[in-house]
Design a protein around this motif. Structure first.
Motif, PDB file in Angstrom:
ATOM      1  N   ALA A 125      10.399  55.816 -17.293  1.00  0.00           N
ATOM      2  CA  ALA A 125       9.457  56.930 -17.503  1.00  0.00           C
ATOM      3  C   ALA A 125       8.220  56.554 -18.329  1.00  0.00           C
ATOM      4  CB  ALA A 125      10.183  58.090 -18.146  1.00  0.00           C
ATOM      5  N   GLU A 126       8.434  55.920 -19.473  1.00  0.00           N
ATOM      6  CA  GLU A 126       7.299  55.636 -20.357  1.00  0.00           C
ATOM      7  C   GLU A 126       6.334  54.647 -19.704  1.00  0.00           C
ATOM      8  OE1 GLU A 126       7.775  53.267 -23.955  1.00  0.00           O
ATOM      9  OE2 GLU A 126       6.772  54.840 -25.099  1.00  0.00           O
ATOM     10  N   ARG A 127       6.921  53.621 -19.086  1.00  0.00           N
ATOM     11  CA  ARG A 127       6.105  52.595 -18.446  1.00  0.00           C
ATOM     12  C   ARG A 127       5.273  53.211 -17.319  1.00  0.00           C
ATOM     13  NH1 ARG A 127       9.826  47.696 -17.302  1.00  0.00           N
ATOM     14  NH2 ARG A 127      10.300  48.159 -19.463  1.00  0.00           N
ATOM     15  N   ARG A 128       5.899  54.148 -16.586  1.00  0.00           N
ATOM     16  CA  ARG A 128       5.219  54.807 -15.477  1.00  0.00           C
ATOM     17  C   ARG A 128       4.019  55.595 -15.986  1.00  0.00           C
ATOM     18  NH1 ARG A 128       8.802  59.114 -12.761  1.00  0.00           N
ATOM     19  NH2 ARG A 128      10.217  57.495 -13.417  1.00  0.00           N
ATOM     20  N   LYS A 129       4.268  56.337 -17.091  1.00  0.00           N
ATOM     21  CA  LYS A 129       3.214  57.176 -17.656  1.00  0.00           C
ATOM     22  C   LYS A 129       2.028  56.309 -18.090  1.00  0.00           C
ATOM     23  CE  LYS A 129       4.945  60.796 -19.985  1.00  0.00           C
ATOM     24  NZ  LYS A 129       5.559  61.346 -21.205  1.00  0.00           N
ATOM     25  N   ILE A 130       2.349  55.203 -18.781  1.00  0.00           N
ATOM     26  CA  ILE A 130       1.290  54.326 -19.282  1.00  0.00           C
ATOM     27  C   ILE A 130       0.525  53.693 -18.127  1.00  0.00           C
ATOM     28  CG2 ILE A 130       0.897  52.146 -20.529  1.00  0.00           C
ATOM     29  CD1 ILE A 130       3.074  53.083 -22.489  1.00  0.00           C
ATOM     30  N   GLN A 146      -2.721  59.203 -27.475  1.00  0.00           N
ATOM     31  CA  GLN A 146      -2.223  60.398 -26.785  1.00  0.00           C
ATOM     32  C   GLN A 146      -0.695  60.441 -26.735  1.00  0.00           C
ATOM     33  OE1 GLN A 146      -4.524  61.400 -23.398  1.00  0.00           O
ATOM     34  NE2 GLN A 146      -2.986  62.771 -22.562  1.00  0.00           N
ATOM     35  N   LEU A 147      -0.070  59.258 -26.581  1.00  0.00           N
ATOM     36  CA  LEU A 147       1.389  59.240 -26.487  1.00  0.00           C
ATOM     37  C   LEU A 147       2.060  59.051 -27.844  1.00  0.00           C
ATOM     38  CD1 LEU A 147       1.987  57.083 -23.283  1.00  0.00           C
ATOM     39  CD2 LEU A 147       2.019  59.560 -23.482  1.00  0.00           C
ATOM     40  N   GLY A 148       1.259  58.759 -28.856  1.00  0.00           N
ATOM     41  CA  GLY A 148       1.819  58.555 -30.185  1.00  0.00           C
ATOM     42  C   GLY A 148       2.666  57.298 -30.278  1.00  0.00           C
ATOM     43  N   VAL A 149       2.236  56.243 -29.591  1.00  0.00           N
ATOM     44  CA  VAL A 149       2.950  54.967 -29.701  1.00  0.00           C
ATOM     45  C   VAL A 149       1.954  53.894 -30.138  1.00  0.00           C
ATOM     46  CG1 VAL A 149       4.674  55.516 -27.958  1.00  0.00           C
ATOM     47  CG2 VAL A 149       2.537  54.436 -27.263  1.00  0.00           C
ATOM     48  N   SER A 150       2.457  52.714 -30.490  1.00  0.00           N
ATOM     49  CA  SER A 150       1.563  51.664 -30.972  1.00  0.00           C
ATOM     50  C   SER A 150       0.802  51.036 -29.814  1.00  0.00           C
ATOM     51  CB  SER A 150       2.370  50.587 -31.693  1.00  0.00           C
ATOM     52  OG  SER A 150       3.017  49.779 -30.739  1.00  0.00           O
ATOM     53  N   ILE A 151      -0.319  50.433 -30.132  1.00  0.00           N
ATOM     54  CA  ILE A 151      -1.130  49.792 -29.102  1.00  0.00           C
ATOM     55  C   ILE A 151      -0.363  48.646 -28.464  1.00  0.00           C
ATOM     56  CG2 ILE A 151      -2.307  48.406 -30.872  1.00  0.00           C
ATOM     57  CD1 ILE A 151      -4.010  49.572 -27.656  1.00  0.00           C
ATOM     58  N   ASN A 152       0.481  48.005 -29.271  1.00  0.00           N
ATOM     59  CA  ASN A 152       1.281  46.899 -28.737  1.00  0.00           C
ATOM     60  C   ASN A 152       2.267  47.373 -27.675  1.00  0.00           C
ATOM     61  OD1 ASN A 152       0.298  44.553 -29.805  1.00  0.00           O
ATOM     62  ND2 ASN A 152       1.409  44.809 -31.738  1.00  0.00           N
ATOM     63  N   VAL A 154       1.853  49.906 -25.748  1.00  0.00           N
ATOM     64  CA  VAL A 154       1.074  50.190 -24.544  1.00  0.00           C
ATOM     65  C   VAL A 154       0.803  48.900 -23.776  1.00  0.00           C
ATOM     66  CG1 VAL A 154      -1.142  51.015 -23.663  1.00  0.00           C
ATOM     67  CG2 VAL A 154       0.016  52.255 -25.502  1.00  0.00           C
ATOM     68  N   LYS A 155       0.361  47.876 -24.532  1.00  0.00           N
ATOM     69  CA  LYS A 155       0.028  46.604 -23.885  1.00  0.00           C
ATOM     70  C   LYS A 155       1.244  46.013 -23.170  1.00  0.00           C
ATOM     71  CE  LYS A 155      -3.842  44.924 -26.630  1.00  0.00           C
ATOM     72  NZ  LYS A 155      -4.121  44.220 -27.896  1.00  0.00           N
ATOM     73  N   GLN A 156       2.361  46.052 -23.914  1.00  0.00           N
ATOM     74  CA  GLN A 156       3.573  45.450 -23.373  1.00  0.00           C
ATOM     75  C   GLN A 156       4.059  46.195 -22.122  1.00  0.00           C
ATOM     76  OE1 GLN A 156       7.053  45.753 -25.798  1.00  0.00           O
ATOM     77  NE2 GLN A 156       7.428  43.555 -25.651  1.00  0.00           N
ATOM     78  N   GLN A 157       4.079  47.520 -22.199  1.00  0.00           N
ATOM     79  CA  GLN A 157       4.544  48.321 -21.073  1.00  0.00           C
ATOM     80  C   GLN A 157       3.631  48.139 -19.861  1.00  0.00           C
ATOM     81  OE1 GLN A 157       7.415  49.219 -21.181  1.00  0.00           O
ATOM     82  NE2 GLN A 157       7.848  51.117 -22.276  1.00  0.00           N
ATOM     83  N   LYS A 158       2.347  48.062 -20.139  1.00  0.00           N
ATOM     84  CA  LYS A 158       1.383  47.903 -19.067  1.00  0.00           C
ATOM     85  C   LYS A 158       1.597  46.549 -18.377  1.00  0.00           C
ATOM     86  CE  LYS A 158      -3.418  47.765 -18.597  1.00  0.00           C
ATOM     87  NZ  LYS A 158      -4.756  47.863 -19.172  1.00  0.00           N
ATOM     88  N   TYR A 159       1.778  45.532 -19.220  1.00  0.00           N
ATOM     89  CA  TYR A 159       1.995  44.188 -18.701  1.00  0.00           C
ATOM     90  C   TYR A 159       3.225  44.166 -17.788  1.00  0.00           C
ATOM     91  CZ  TYR A 159       3.541  39.349 -18.585  1.00  0.00           C
ATOM     92  OH  TYR A 159       3.978  38.135 -18.163  1.00  0.00           O
ATOM     93  N   ARG A 160       4.304  44.814 -18.290  1.00  0.00           N
ATOM     94  CA  ARG A 160       5.552  44.802 -17.504  1.00  0.00           C
ATOM     95  C   ARG A 160       5.407  45.567 -16.192  1.00  0.00           C
ATOM     96  NH1 ARG A 160       9.879  45.763 -22.257  1.00  0.00           N
ATOM     97  NH2 ARG A 160       9.842  43.644 -23.091  1.00  0.00           N
ATOM     98  N   ALA A 161       4.698  46.698 -16.266  1.00  0.00           N
ATOM     99  CA  ALA A 161       4.504  47.503 -15.059  1.00  0.00           C
ATOM    100  C   ALA A 161       3.726  46.703 -14.010  1.00  0.00           C
ATOM    101  CB  ALA A 161       3.756  48.786 -15.407  1.00  0.00           C
ATOM    102  N   TYR A 162       2.645  46.042 -14.457  1.00  0.00           N
ATOM    103  CA  TYR A 162       1.832  45.265 -13.524  1.00  0.00           C
ATOM    104  C   TYR A 162       2.635  44.111 -12.953  1.00  0.00           C
ATOM    105  CZ  TYR A 162      -2.673  47.525 -14.178  1.00  0.00           C
ATOM    106  OH  TYR A 162      -3.687  48.417 -14.159  1.00  0.00           O
ATOM    107  N   LYS A 163       3.422  43.486 -13.832  1.00  0.00           N
ATOM    108  CA  LYS A 163       4.217  42.353 -13.402  1.00  0.00           C
ATOM    109  C   LYS A 163       5.191  42.784 -12.305  1.00  0.00           C
ATOM    110  CE  LYS A 163       7.107  38.695 -15.323  1.00  0.00           C
ATOM    111  NZ  LYS A 163       8.499  39.108 -15.485  1.00  0.00           N
ATOM    112  N   PHE A 164       5.846  43.921 -12.541  1.00  0.00           N
ATOM    113  CA  PHE A 164       6.817  44.431 -11.571  1.00  0.00           C
ATOM    114  C   PHE A 164       6.151  44.691 -10.219  1.00  0.00           C
ATOM    115  CE2 PHE A 164       8.607  48.152  -9.423  1.00  0.00           C
ATOM    116  CZ  PHE A 164       9.866  47.673  -9.129  1.00  0.00           C
ATOM    117  N   ILE A 165       5.020  45.399 -10.279  1.00  0.00           N
ATOM    118  CA  ILE A 165       4.351  45.757  -9.025  1.00  0.00           C
ATOM    119  C   ILE A 165       3.852  44.519  -8.296  1.00  0.00           C
ATOM    120  CG2 ILE A 165       2.323  46.932  -8.063  1.00  0.00           C
ATOM    121  CD1 ILE A 165       2.882  49.211  -9.911  1.00  0.00           C
TER     122      ILE A 165
END
Lengths: 181, 392
Positions: A125-130, A146-152, A154-165
């Protein structure tokens, strides 16, 4: 999409297959047939034919081709049988053996959205949202705030999402290349 | 689906990469050239418009697949019922004379029969095996009927309701190794006789890829599921079963390879002879098993060898499941695979209940469920090929 699910006709898993394609096929069909009720019947019939029949699919490409082809053919047949909009029929039937520009564009349009949904739905869920926020053009800091999480995070989740896709598309790409070599 | 030599898949892939910004300058140019190719697409501008795509992605579909799926499933069920009613009509014609006979006998003997003739129980039989073979050419051959197929190389594949075997292979071209893939769906089971007369029982929900004729080496690929191997002895040529998690290497021997459970990894059970298991990329690590040993390769390096009651793991090939202190959750997984039903636990606590006993593969599932019901605090409800498990 695991092709075995479709071939084995496992009722529970079929819902996943049905959900993935239903909307896309209806949208495609409604570009040929305007009546909404007819659209849904035509698409239903295509699923039922696969369920009842003995067609076995090699891979997702073959499945997609079969589905869009069947929907197109049945939609044209519907137009012919009901004698409505002869002009429109003329337009579709005059298309060369290769797909017509309209039909091809419609299939591409639906497949872009369907494939994207299928990939995104597989993310936590979180990775999808980011990922969605980032695809909408939001900056990393904005998302973090906006999500109240650290920038790191966000970066990490984004990286993983892109990697998966990318990995998934890699697969997809390999299949496409194989197909046309 | 193609137009002007471009496939839908190719274009969709390009659009998605573009959307994610995962392309370099050259690819971006190529993308623009592709989608604006004259006469190819009439919606190119929509496909490169990120905002428009995101907007469409966020718009709920105007066609509800949930409702449609309900309609689809109820239609399929109705068709199954119609088929059953047709069958019942035929059956009734056959049963009626018998009943008349029985009635006459009953009238004469005046004996009261308390059998609950009227009780209506939905019965779930194991599904008949509907396996299929995928040939090298990509062609699919449905198995289940007697017949034979002549291959391109002149050899002959024979099949009947449960066995596939090959003949005339010596005439075939030796330079080319032809692979076939056996697909056994849920509810099925199949016996395959390989060219070296090794016999392989392939269980429900499994796929095995094998060369039609072994040439220089004996290797098969268990892609998914479970198989029992009775390997023909050949000291010179070891027999190798490849799985996604490693390979099992043997000389003449009988053993079972099970890959159903992702957590347990590859479960190899040895009946006779000796086998060796080696994981890919870890050439150093291999284990030799003795008869009665079982190897579990879980995630990572924690391999485990244990002594087991072999019958529990291999009896399935003789149409029987033997289980000893097994959880209900695991038992119901076996039921799902063999009867092609869906099992739903209404009470989570029931999953960990343990049972011992046996299940005859070709019995009606009710018989097995009744046995469990008498032995434990559970109750089963069967409806539309779904079994729901309740706490008693």
């Amino acid at each position: 999409m695991n092709i075995e699910i479709v071939n084995h006709k496992d009722r529970r898993a079929w819902k996943e297959f049905f959900d993935s394609y239903y909307g896309a096929l209806c949208n495609h069909c409604s570009r040929i047939v305007p009546e909404r009720s007819a659209v849904e019947d035509i698409v239903q019939e295509v699923f039922i034919k696969i369920w009842d029949g003995n067609v076995v699919f090699e891979n997702e490409n073959a499945l997609s081709a079969y589905l869009y082809r069947s929907v197109t053919n049945n939609a044209l047949k519907y137009l012919r049988d009901t004698h409505v909009e002869e002009e429109r029929l003329q337009q579709w039937c005059e298309a060369e053996q290769d797909m017509s520009e309209d039909e091809f564009s419609s299939v591409v349009q639906e497949e872009v959205l369907r494939k994207l949904r299928e990939l995104i739905d597989q993310l936590p869920a979180e990775r999808r949202k980011i990922l969605l926020m980032s695809m909408e053009g939001m900056k990393g800091e904005e998302i973090a705030e906006q999500l109240g999480v650290s920038i790191n995070t966000v970066k990490q989740q984004k990286y993983r999402a892109y990697k998966f896709i990318k990995e998934q598309l890699g697969d997809y790409w390999a299949v496409a290349v194989l197909f046309f070599l | 689906m193609e137009r002007n030599g471009h496939s839908v898949t190719e274009i969709v892939h390009r659009v998605l990469r573009h959307l994610l910004g995962e392309e370099d300058e050259r690819e971006r140019e190529e993308f623009h050239r592709l989608i604006h190719e004259p006469g190819l697409l009439n919606n190119a501008s929509d496909l490169e418009n990120r905002e428009k795509i995101m907007e469409q992605l966020n718009t709920p579909s105007s066609f509800s697949s949930g409702e449609a799926y309900e309609r689809f499933i109820s239609y399929c069920r109705k068709r199954e019922r119609v088929r059953w009613i047709r069958f019942a009509r035929v059956a009734a014609v056959l049963v009626l004379p018998v009943l008349l006979g029985v009635g006459a006998w009953w009238l004469l003997s005046r004996e009261k029969d308390s059998a609950a003739l009227l009780s209506q129980v939905e019965e779930v039989s194991p599904v008949s095996p509907k396996a299929y073979l995928t040939l090298e050419t990509g062609q699919h051959v449905a198995l289940g009927q007697q017949g034979q197929t002549t291959m391109q190389d002149g050899s002959v594949m024979r099949q009947d309701s449960a066995v596939v075997s090959y003949a005339g292979l010596e005439k075939a071209d030796k330079s080319k190794v032809v692979f076939h893939e056996l697909n056994v769906p849920r509810g099925g089971e199949y016996l395959l006789v390989l060219s070296d007369s090794t016999r392989v029982w392939v269980n429900a929900d499994s796929r095995l890829r094998y060369p039609v004729r072994f040439e220089g080496k004996r290797e098969v690929y268990l892609l998914v599921g479970e198989a029992y191997f009775d390997v023909a002895r050949d000291e010179a040529l070891p027999f190798v079963v490849h799985t996604s998690r490693g390979q099992v290497k043997v000389l003449g021997t009988e053993f079972n390879v099970n890959t159903y459970d992702k957590e347990a990894g590859v479960v190899t059970t040895l009946v006779e002879g000796s086998v060796q298991f080696a994981a890919p990329g870890k050439a150093v690590k291999s284990v030799v098993l003795k008869p009665g040993d079982q190897l579990l390769t879980g995630e990572g390096n924690d391999w485990q060898v244990r002594e087991v009651n072999v019958a529990e793991y291999v009896a399935w090939k003789d149409g029987e499941y033997v289980f000893n202190h097994q959880t209900l959750e695991n038992l119901m997984k076996i039921v799902e695979r063999n009867y092609d039903v869906t099992v739903f636990f209404a009470s989570e606590g029931c999953k960990s209940l343990r049972f011992s006993g046996d299940l005859k593969k070709y019995d009606k599932v009710e018989k097995f469920l009744q046995f469990i019901e008498t032995g434990g605090d559970v109750r089963f409800v069967i409806k539309d090929r779904t079994i729901t498990v309740y706490k008693k």
